[in-house]
Design an enzyme around this catalytic site. Structure first.
Site, short mmCIF file in Angstrom:
data_model
loop_
_atom_site.label_atom_id
_atom_site.label_comp_id
_atom_site.label_asym_id
_atom_site.label_seq_id
_atom_site.Cartn_x
_atom_site.Cartn_y
_atom_site.Cartn_z
N ARG A 70 52.92 2.78 10.21
CA ARG A 70 51.72 2.56 10.57
C ARG A 70 51.11 3.89 10.83
NH1 ARG A 70 53.22 -2.81 11.66
NH2 ARG A 70 52.97 -4.11 10.22
N LYS A 122 42.18 14.55 4.47
CA LYS A 122 42.16 13.76 3.29
C LYS A 122 43.74 14.04 2.83
CE LYS A 122 37.42 13.78 1.40
NZ LYS A 122 36.80 14.07 0.13
N GLU A 167 37.92 28.35 -3.44
CA GLU A 167 37.23 27.65 -2.32
C GLU A 167 36.61 28.30 -1.49
OE1 GLU A 167 37.39 24.50 -2.09
OE2 GLU A 167 38.93 23.77 -3.77
N LYS A 206 34.31 24.12 7.18
CA LYS A 206 34.71 22.75 6.84
C LYS A 206 34.89 21.90 7.98
CE LYS A 206 37.81 20.32 4.37
NZ LYS A 206 39.08 20.01 3.12
N GLU A 225 33.26 10.82 4.91
CA GLU A 225 32.47 10.91 3.66
C GLU A 225 31.44 9.61 3.81
OE1 GLU A 225 33.29 12.11 -0.74
OE2 GLU A 225 34.36 13.13 0.58
N ARG A 230 29.89 15.06 4.13
CA ARG A 230 31.09 15.90 3.75
C ARG A 230 31.29 15.89 2.19
NH1 ARG A 230 37.17 14.53 6.09
NH2 ARG A 230 38.23 15.85 4.58
N ASN A 281 32.59 18.46 -2.22
CA ASN A 281 32.86 18.32 -3.44
C ASN A 281 32.39 19.24 -4.52
OD1 ASN A 281 34.85 16.21 -2.84
ND2 ASN A 281 33.26 14.90 -2.34
N HIS A 284 33.95 19.83 -8.09
CA HIS A 284 35.06 19.07 -8.29
C HIS A 284 34.81 18.11 -9.23
CE1 HIS A 284 36.24 21.32 -4.60
NE2 HIS A 284 37.40 20.58 -4.53
N HIS A 336 37.61 18.11 -11.86
CA HIS A 336 38.52 17.29 -12.01
C HIS A 336 38.41 16.81 -13.52
CE1 HIS A 336 39.11 16.16 -7.75
NE2 HIS A 336 39.43 17.15 -7.81
#
Length: 368
Positions: A121, A143, A185, A227, A237, A242, A246, A249, A253
């Site tokens: 956990r 993330k 980036e 960042k 987010e 935040r 992206n 992205h 993606h």
């Protein structure tokens, strides 16, 4: 050397940026090494290049190392790799108060971070990113994820590292293509929120890509600081702040999915081309001038990154690319937010974009 705090309530941590930091890793990371034996998860290539330096530094701090090597590439962000890593960490006797060290790029950081998030956990982990992309982006912010058949990064957790040590010397061993992919980036931060930084990169970007020490450290530290500020404001987010990270992205993606998440299109290259598409779609929507969109495209092209979909030789139409977007983890109540531009240096979240219009736009871009 620069030290950038990531100021999360009760869980603040530091990002150290500078050349030669691995030689002092045993000292910098001392608070996170409570046992004599340290578990290290490493990209196989990164370990071959930097493993001896890490072993020497931790050895001087009185520590020994157990290493789990991960093959390079997105295929390692899988259920199978995650299960193998978790079993290995359990065999190593990792406890909740221990820290696992992740050495490599974004794949290793994501995989190790997710394993650390779910092991008993949650245990701690330390990031030692060895690619430019990981240093300025994926190692900071918490993330973590793996890929599935349905898409990229769809299974994961928010799990912040306890420390990030970005040794700029590790970039010396990177192929030029990977450096340029990481630079995408860096450029993203200027496009989404800092026109002055974007303009600085227009003059100094070549020095960054050529790993000249002063511009490189400034670019990495500035990117990390931007960042860190965004993550501190919107860690999970939820407010939309935040989500600006992206930029590029959603389009990127989709392109990665169409090219099979292979080295035909690296993630940073996809982000770069995605930024161009976001800028051009913003211009098409009347949000920015077409000339501004082409300034973004020019900055991408000048960096040696792809600025046109035609270069990919895709055999698909815009509707198929939009179909890939429908698997995006950012889908919410049947809508997909897009990060668009009001100007260079001012991005925003658009939640009313018609996907049919995006498909038509992509058809136009594929025909350029």
């Amino acid at each position: 050397m620069a030290v950038i705090p990531v100021a999360l309530a009760g869980r603040a941590y530091e990002v150290h940026v500078g050349r030669g930091l691995i030689e002092n890793l045993g000292e910098i990371a001392a608070p996170f090494m409570r046992k004599e034996r340290i578990a290290v998860v490493a990209d196989a290539g990164a370990w071959a290049a930097h493993g001896r330096r890490i072993e020497r530094s931790l050895g001087e701090a009185g520590r020994s190392i157990a290493v789990f090597e991960v093959p390079p590439g997105e295929d390692s962000k899988s259920w199978r790799s995650l299960a193998a890593l978790v079993d290995w960490l359990l065999d190593q006797g990792i406890e909740r108060g221990d820290h696992v060290f992740a050495v490599g790029g974004g794949v290793v950081g994501d995989l190790t971070g997710f394993a650390s998030a779910i092991l008993k956990r949650g245990c701690g982990f330390v990031q030692v990113p060895t690619t430019l992309l990981a240093q300025v982006d994926s190692s900071v912010g918490g993330k973590t994820a793996i890929n599935t058949k349905a898409g990229k990064n769809l299974v994961g957790a928010f799990h912040q590292p306890s420390l990030v040590v970005a040794d700029l010397a590790t970039l010396d061993t990177l192929p030029a293509r990977e450096l340029r992919a990481g630079y995408a980036e860096v450029l993203k931060y200027g496009v989404l929120g800092d026109r002055a930084f974007f303009d600085w990169l227009a003059t100094n970007g070549v020095g960054v890509i050529k790993l000249r020490e002063e511009p490189l450290e400034h670019a990495v530290a500035t990117s990390v600081a931007m960042k860190a500020a965004i993550v501190a404001e919107d860690e999970r987010e939820t407010t939309g702040r935040r989500a600006l990270l992206n930029l590029g992205h959603t389009f990127g993606h989709a392109l990665e999915a169409e090219t099979g998440f292979t080295d035909r299109l690296l993630h940073g290259e996809a982000v770069a081309l995605g930024m161009v598409l976001a800028a051009r779609y913003s211009a098409r929507s009347g949000l920015i001038a077409q000339d501004d969109a082409e300034v973004v495209a020019g900055a991408v092209a000048q960096s040696g990154l792809p600025a046109s979909t035609r270069a990919l030789g895709l055999k698909c139409d815009g509707r198929k690319l939009v179909g890939h977007m429908l698997h995006d983890k950012k889908m919410d109540a049947g809508t997909l937010p897009f990060i668009l531009l009001r100007s260079i240096g001012e991005a925003f979240v658009a939640r009313d974009v018609a996907l049919d219009d995006v498909a038509q736009f992509l058809d136009e871009e594929l025909a350029r």
